[in-house]
Motif scaffolding. Structure first.
Motif, PDB file in Angstrom:
ATOM      1  N   LEU A   1       0.805  -1.223   0.000  1.00  0.00           N
ATOM      2  CA  LEU A   1       0.000   0.000   0.000  1.00  0.00           C
ATOM      3  C   LEU A   1       0.843   1.281   0.000  1.00  0.00           C
ATOM      4  CD1 LEU A   1      -2.734   1.414   0.086  1.00  0.00           C
ATOM      5  CD2 LEU A   1      -2.756   1.044   2.560  1.00  0.00           C
ATOM      6  N   PRO A   2       1.783   1.473   0.932  1.00  0.00           N
ATOM      7  CA  PRO A   2       2.574   2.712   0.862  1.00  0.00           C
ATOM      8  C   PRO A   2       3.480   2.764  -0.373  1.00  0.00           C
ATOM      9  CG  PRO A   2       3.354   1.332   2.661  1.00  0.00           C
ATOM     10  CD  PRO A   2       2.115   0.688   2.107  1.00  0.00           C
ATOM     11  N   VAL A   3       3.903   1.603  -0.844  1.00  0.00           N
ATOM     12  CA  VAL A   3       4.745   1.574  -2.045  1.00  0.00           C
ATOM     13  C   VAL A   3       3.960   2.104  -3.238  1.00  0.00           C
ATOM     14  CG1 VAL A   3       5.997   0.064  -3.638  1.00  0.00           C
ATOM     15  CG2 VAL A   3       6.180  -0.305  -1.169  1.00  0.00           C
ATOM     16  N   VAL A   4       2.756   1.589  -3.452  1.00  0.00           N
ATOM     17  CA  VAL A   4       1.922   2.038  -4.571  1.00  0.00           C
ATOM     18  C   VAL A   4       1.535   3.510  -4.379  1.00  0.00           C
ATOM     19  CG1 VAL A   4      -0.304   1.718  -5.739  1.00  0.00           C
ATOM     20  CG2 VAL A   4       1.072  -0.264  -5.094  1.00  0.00           C
ATOM     21  N   TYR A   5       1.199   3.885  -3.152  1.00  0.00           N
ATOM     22  CA  TYR A   5       0.797   5.263  -2.870  1.00  0.00           C
ATOM     23  C   TYR A   5       1.906   6.247  -3.239  1.00  0.00           C
ATOM     24  CZ  TYR A   5      -0.679   9.354  -0.201  1.00  0.00           C
ATOM     25  OH  TYR A   5      -1.042  10.620   0.163  1.00  0.00           O
ATOM     26  N   TYR A   6       3.106   5.987  -2.751  1.00  0.00           N
ATOM     27  CA  TYR A   6       4.197   6.934  -2.975  1.00  0.00           C
ATOM     28  C   TYR A   6       4.784   6.836  -4.381  1.00  0.00           C
ATOM     29  CZ  TYR A   6       4.062   8.578   1.807  1.00  0.00           C
ATOM     30  OH  TYR A   6       3.678   9.153   2.988  1.00  0.00           O
ATOM     31  N   LEU A   7       4.770   5.666  -5.000  1.00  0.00           N
ATOM     32  CA  LEU A   7       5.204   5.584  -6.392  1.00  0.00           C
ATOM     33  C   LEU A   7       4.260   6.364  -7.297  1.00  0.00           C
ATOM     34  CD1 LEU A   7       6.350   1.860  -6.806  1.00  0.00           C
ATOM     35  CD2 LEU A   7       7.788   3.908  -6.965  1.00  0.00           C
ATOM     36  N   THR A   8       2.967   6.295  -7.012  1.00  0.00           N
ATOM     37  CA  THR A   8       1.995   7.059  -7.787  1.00  0.00           C
ATOM     38  C   THR A   8       2.206   8.548  -7.569  1.00  0.00           C
ATOM     39  OG1 THR A   8       0.445   5.230  -7.568  1.00  0.00           O
ATOM     40  CG2 THR A   8      -0.464   7.324  -8.284  1.00  0.00           C
ATOM     41  N   GLU A   9       2.464   8.949  -6.332  1.00  0.00           N
ATOM     42  CA  GLU A   9       2.755  10.352  -6.041  1.00  0.00           C
ATOM     43  C   GLU A   9       4.010  10.815  -6.767  1.00  0.00           C
ATOM     44  OE1 GLU A   9       3.677  14.118  -4.709  1.00  0.00           O
ATOM     45  OE2 GLU A   9       1.757  13.118  -4.895  1.00  0.00           O
TER      46      GLU A   9
ATOM     47  N   PRO B   1      10.542  17.142 -21.126  1.00  0.00           N
ATOM     48  CA  PRO B   1      10.183  15.809 -20.636  1.00  0.00           C
ATOM     49  C   PRO B   1      10.983  15.417 -19.398  1.00  0.00           C
ATOM     50  CG  PRO B   1      10.981  15.742 -22.907  1.00  0.00           C
ATOM     51  CD  PRO B   1      11.098  17.136 -22.445  1.00  0.00           C
ATOM     52  N   ASP B   2      10.299  14.781 -18.481  1.00  0.00           N
ATOM     53  CA  ASP B   2      10.938  14.252 -17.286  1.00  0.00           C
ATOM     54  C   ASP B   2      10.783  12.739 -17.316  1.00  0.00           C
ATOM     55  OD1 ASP B   2      11.982  13.675 -14.834  1.00  0.00           O
ATOM     56  OD2 ASP B   2      10.397  14.615 -13.671  1.00  0.00           O
ATOM     57  N   PRO B   3      11.869  12.003 -17.574  1.00  0.00           N
ATOM     58  CA  PRO B   3      11.727  10.547 -17.711  1.00  0.00           C
ATOM     59  C   PRO B   3      11.365   9.840 -16.412  1.00  0.00           C
ATOM     60  CG  PRO B   3      14.033  11.172 -17.759  1.00  0.00           C
ATOM     61  CD  PRO B   3      13.236  12.450 -17.746  1.00  0.00           C
ATOM     62  N   LEU B   4      11.564  10.483 -15.263  1.00  0.00           N
ATOM     63  CA  LEU B   4      11.260   9.803 -14.010  1.00  0.00           C
ATOM     64  C   LEU B   4       9.765   9.688 -13.743  1.00  0.00           C
ATOM     65  CD1 LEU B   4      14.029  11.136 -11.619  1.00  0.00           C
ATOM     66  CD2 LEU B   4      13.846   8.902 -12.708  1.00  0.00           C
ATOM     67  N   GLY B   5       8.975  10.638 -14.197  1.00  0.00           N
ATOM     68  CA  GLY B   5       7.531  10.563 -13.964  1.00  0.00           C
ATOM     69  C   GLY B   5       6.920   9.286 -14.502  1.00  0.00           C
ATOM     70  N   PRO B   6       7.079   9.015 -15.799  1.00  0.00           N
ATOM     71  CA  PRO B   6       6.531   7.764 -16.323  1.00  0.00           C
ATOM     72  C   PRO B   6       7.190   6.527 -15.715  1.00  0.00           C
ATOM     73  CG  PRO B   6       6.972   9.306 -18.113  1.00  0.00           C
ATOM     74  CD  PRO B   6       7.541   9.909 -16.870  1.00  0.00           C
ATOM     75  N   ALA B   7       8.465   6.628 -15.359  1.00  0.00           N
ATOM     76  CA  ALA B   7       9.143   5.466 -14.755  1.00  0.00           C
ATOM     77  C   ALA B   7       8.524   5.123 -13.407  1.00  0.00           C
ATOM     78  CB  ALA B   7      10.635   5.748 -14.600  1.00  0.00           C
ATOM     79  N   TRP B   8       8.250   6.132 -12.572  1.00  0.00           N
ATOM     80  CA  TRP B   8       7.633   5.874 -11.263  1.00  0.00           C
ATOM     81  C   TRP B   8       6.213   5.355 -11.430  1.00  0.00           C
ATOM     82  CZ3 TRP B   8      11.412   5.086  -8.464  1.00  0.00           C
ATOM     83  CH2 TRP B   8      12.462   5.975  -8.264  1.00  0.00           C
ATOM     84  N   LEU B   9       5.455   5.926 -12.376  1.00  0.00           N
ATOM     85  CA  LEU B   9       4.101   5.415 -12.612  1.00  0.00           C
ATOM     86  C   LEU B   9       4.143   3.985 -13.141  1.00  0.00           C
ATOM     87  CD1 LEU B   9       2.175   8.459 -14.114  1.00  0.00           C
ATOM     88  CD2 LEU B   9       1.881   7.403 -11.870  1.00  0.00           C
ATOM     89  N   GLY B  10       5.108   3.689 -13.980  1.00  0.00           N
ATOM     90  CA  GLY B  10       5.274   2.317 -14.465  1.00  0.00           C
ATOM     91  C   GLY B  10       5.579   1.352 -13.335  1.00  0.00           C
ATOM     92  N   ALA B  11       6.391   1.802 -12.376  1.00  0.00           N
ATOM     93  CA  ALA B  11       6.694   0.953 -11.218  1.00  0.00           C
ATOM     94  C   ALA B  11       5.440   0.723 -10.376  1.00  0.00           C
ATOM     95  CB  ALA B  11       7.800   1.587 -10.376  1.00  0.00           C
TER      96      ALA B  11
ATOM     97  N   VAL C   1       2.378   0.700 -11.477  1.00  0.00           N
ATOM     98  CA  VAL C   1       1.542  -0.229 -12.250  1.00  0.00           C
ATOM     99  C   VAL C   1       2.096  -1.650 -12.141  1.00  0.00           C
ATOM    100  CG1 VAL C   1       0.825  -0.835 -14.600  1.00  0.00           C
ATOM    101  CG2 VAL C   1       0.629   1.511 -13.800  1.00  0.00           C
ATOM    102  N   ALA C   2       3.417  -1.789 -12.145  1.00  0.00           N
ATOM    103  CA  ALA C   2       4.029  -3.124 -12.035  1.00  0.00           C
ATOM    104  C   ALA C   2       3.706  -3.767 -10.688  1.00  0.00           C
ATOM    105  CB  ALA C   2       5.541  -3.027 -12.229  1.00  0.00           C
ATOM    106  N   VAL C   3       3.811  -2.995  -9.613  1.00  0.00           N
ATOM    107  CA  VAL C   3       3.485  -3.536  -8.284  1.00  0.00           C
ATOM    108  C   VAL C   3       2.002  -3.899  -8.223  1.00  0.00           C
ATOM    109  CG1 VAL C   3       3.334  -2.985  -5.822  1.00  0.00           C
ATOM    110  CG2 VAL C   3       5.371  -2.340  -7.117  1.00  0.00           C
ATOM    111  N   SER C   4       1.152  -3.007  -8.729  1.00  0.00           N
ATOM    112  CA  SER C   4      -0.291  -3.284  -8.727  1.00  0.00           C
ATOM    113  C   SER C   4      -0.626  -4.486  -9.583  1.00  0.00           C
ATOM    114  CB  SER C   4      -1.057  -2.057  -9.242  1.00  0.00           C
ATOM    115  OG  SER C   4      -0.804  -0.947  -8.443  1.00  0.00           O
ATOM    116  N   GLY C   5       0.016  -4.583 -10.728  1.00  0.00           N
ATOM    117  CA  GLY C   5      -0.219  -5.728 -11.609  1.00  0.00           C
ATOM    118  C   GLY C   5       0.206  -7.039 -10.971  1.00  0.00           C
ATOM    119  N   ALA C   6       1.305  -6.996 -10.242  1.00  0.00           N
ATOM    120  CA  ALA C   6       1.754  -8.210  -9.553  1.00  0.00           C
ATOM    121  C   ALA C   6       0.742  -8.633  -8.497  1.00  0.00           C
ATOM    122  CB  ALA C   6       3.125  -7.980  -8.924  1.00  0.00           C
ATOM    123  N   LEU C   7       0.178  -7.674  -7.787  1.00  0.00           N
ATOM    124  CA  LEU C   7      -0.836  -7.997  -6.782  1.00  0.00           C
ATOM    125  C   LEU C   7      -2.106  -8.538  -7.433  1.00  0.00           C
ATOM    126  CD1 LEU C   7      -0.595  -4.947  -4.361  1.00  0.00           C
ATOM    127  CD2 LEU C   7       0.187  -7.274  -3.919  1.00  0.00           C
TER     128      LEU C   7
END
Length: 152
Positions: free
Chosen positions: A11-19, A34-44, A46-52
């Protein structure tokens, strides 16, 4: 029980990665580069959520425990944004991920941007929906034993 702990830990991982992702996208938009970190954090996130949501050997309780608070927070942002902003204002700031606290250039509390844009409602809602099918709550069937006959 293990799935509930995994869901609570995620939960905190998804919360703060989304933030972090939302703040990175906002800073890229504000700076008009462009800021490449924004999509990278959102991708992470999504990856955690997808794994769950999709892990075949993980109980759907993990997705439910992680997704339900995010869904409720998203609904709170939709119904009473001021109350939701006060609620996320009480959470600790996110300084560990690049772009999370510094990238947005504002003093907004963590979670405000993804909350008002509906990201928590979408991610949490998808996690909750992934846990609802009754087939996910049944234990997997064992593979049928194969009988081999000796050739003679």
């Amino acid at each position: 029980m293990t799935a509930a702990v995994i869901g609570l830990a995620a939960l905190p991982v998804v919360y703060y990665l989304t933030e972090a992702g939302a703040a990175g996208l906002r800073s890229g938009y504000a700076l008009q580069q462009p800021d490449p970190l924004g999509p990278a954090w959102l991708g992470a996130a999504v990856a955690v959520s997808g794994a769950l949501a999709c892990a075949p050997r993980l109980s759907p309780l993990a997705a439910l425990v992680c997704g339900l608070p995010l869904t409720l927070l998203g609904l709170l942002f939709a119904a009473a944004p001021e109350s939701a902003a006060r609620a996320v204002g009480a959470l600790p700031p996110m300084d560990l991920l690049a772009g999370a606290a510094h990238g947005s250039g504002t003093a907004e509390p963590p979670g405000l941007l993804p909350g008002v844009t509906g990201l928590y409602l979408v991610i949490g809602g998808l996690l909750v929906l992934s846990a609802l099918p009754p087939s996910r709550w049944r234990p997997p069937k064992p593979a049928p034993a194969q009988v081999t006959t000796p050739r003679g």
